[in-house]
Design a protein around this motif. Structure first.
Motif, PDB file in Angstrom:
ATOM      1  N   LEU A   2       8.922  -2.441  -6.664  1.00 16.41           N
ATOM      2  CA  LEU A   2       7.729  -1.665  -6.952  1.00 16.41           C
ATOM      3  C   LEU A   2       8.022  -0.600  -8.005  1.00 16.41           C
ATOM      4  O   LEU A   2       8.964   0.172  -7.862  1.00 16.41           O
ATOM      5  N   GLN A  19      -0.567   7.896  -2.032  1.00 15.83           N
ATOM      6  CA  GLN A  19      -0.174   6.598  -1.488  1.00 15.83           C
ATOM      7  C   GLN A  19       0.917   5.956  -2.343  1.00 15.83           C
ATOM      8  O   GLN A  19       1.851   5.348  -1.819  1.00 15.83           O
ATOM      9  N   ALA A  20       0.824   6.109  -3.658  1.00 12.86           N
ATOM     10  CA  ALA A  20       1.848   5.569  -4.563  1.00 12.86           C
ATOM     11  C   ALA A  20       3.204   6.210  -4.258  1.00 12.86           C
ATOM     12  O   ALA A  20       4.229   5.523  -4.214  1.00 12.86           O
ATOM     13  N   ASP A  23       4.492   4.753  -1.109  1.00 18.07           N
ATOM     14  CA  ASP A  23       4.976   3.394  -1.362  1.00 18.07           C
ATOM     15  C   ASP A  23       6.348   3.409  -2.035  1.00 18.07           C
ATOM     16  O   ASP A  23       7.204   2.571  -1.736  1.00 18.07           O
ATOM     17  N   ALA A  26       8.923   4.099   0.598  1.00 15.27           N
ATOM     18  CA  ALA A  26       9.160   2.874   1.377  1.00 15.27           C
ATOM     19  C   ALA A  26      10.055   1.924   0.578  1.00 15.27           C
ATOM     20  O   ALA A  26      10.988   1.323   1.129  1.00 15.27           O
ATOM     21  N   ARG A  27       9.797   1.809  -0.726  1.00 15.93           N
ATOM     22  CA  ARG A  27      10.632   0.963  -1.591  1.00 15.93           C
ATOM     23  C   ARG A  27      12.083   1.411  -1.541  1.00 15.93           C
ATOM     24  O   ARG A  27      13.006   0.592  -1.535  1.00 15.93           O
ATOM     25  N   THR A  33       7.335   6.181   6.855  1.00 13.88           N
ATOM     26  CA  THR A  33       6.628   6.744   5.707  1.00 13.88           C
ATOM     27  C   THR A  33       5.130   6.762   5.997  1.00 13.88           C
ATOM     28  O   THR A  33       4.557   5.738   6.344  1.00 13.88           O
TER      29      THR A  33
END
Length: 137
Positions: A2, A19-20, A23, A26-27, A33
């Motif tokens: 991502l 949210q980005a 994310d 999480a990546r 998260t």
């Protein structure tokens, strides 16, 4: 893997930007998260834990101008005291004013301006970008 372009991040809604960031955490392998931003969030947009169990609190500012000292002071008042952050990180899409940087350094808040955000968004691990030790890397 991502990744985001800076233009993508700048064009998102505030919620989308938060949210980005969630994310991207999480990546990078962060656990639990969660995007929690919104009215009454008390200065927390995203929470996550690293492999050492440390609580990371993100405050995401997508402002057109550099983030001022007042916002950083407010974040300082809630990140550790209210939320128990081990690593309080404030992201400023367009950086921070010098008074904000000075205040953050004094209070050991982690500021992430445009150059750091770009490296993170383009695929570098958050801790590599910020120079944070992580036992699992």
């Amino acid at each position: 893997m991502l990744t985001f372009k800076m233009k993508q991040l700048a064009g998102m809604s505030a919620t989308g930007f938060e949210q980005a960031c969630a994310d991207l955490l999480a990546r990078d392998g962060f656990r639990s998260t969660r995007r929690v931003g919104g009215a009454g969030d008390l200065g927390v947009d995203v929470t996550a834990r690293d492999d050492d169990g440390r609580l990371l609190i993100l405050q995401c500012k997508q402002y057109q101008n550099p983030v001022g000292s007042g916002h950083v002071q407010k974040f300082n008042g809630t990140a550790r005291l209210h939320h128990g952050a081990d690593l309080p990180v404030m992201i400023g899409l367009n950086g921070f004013t010098q008074p904000a940087v000075d205040f953050a350094q004094y209070h050991q808040l982690i500021l992430m301006g445009r150059p750091e955000l770009k490296k993170w968004a383009h695929g570098q691990h958050l801790y590599d970008v910020l120079g944070i030790e992580n036992s699992t890397q």
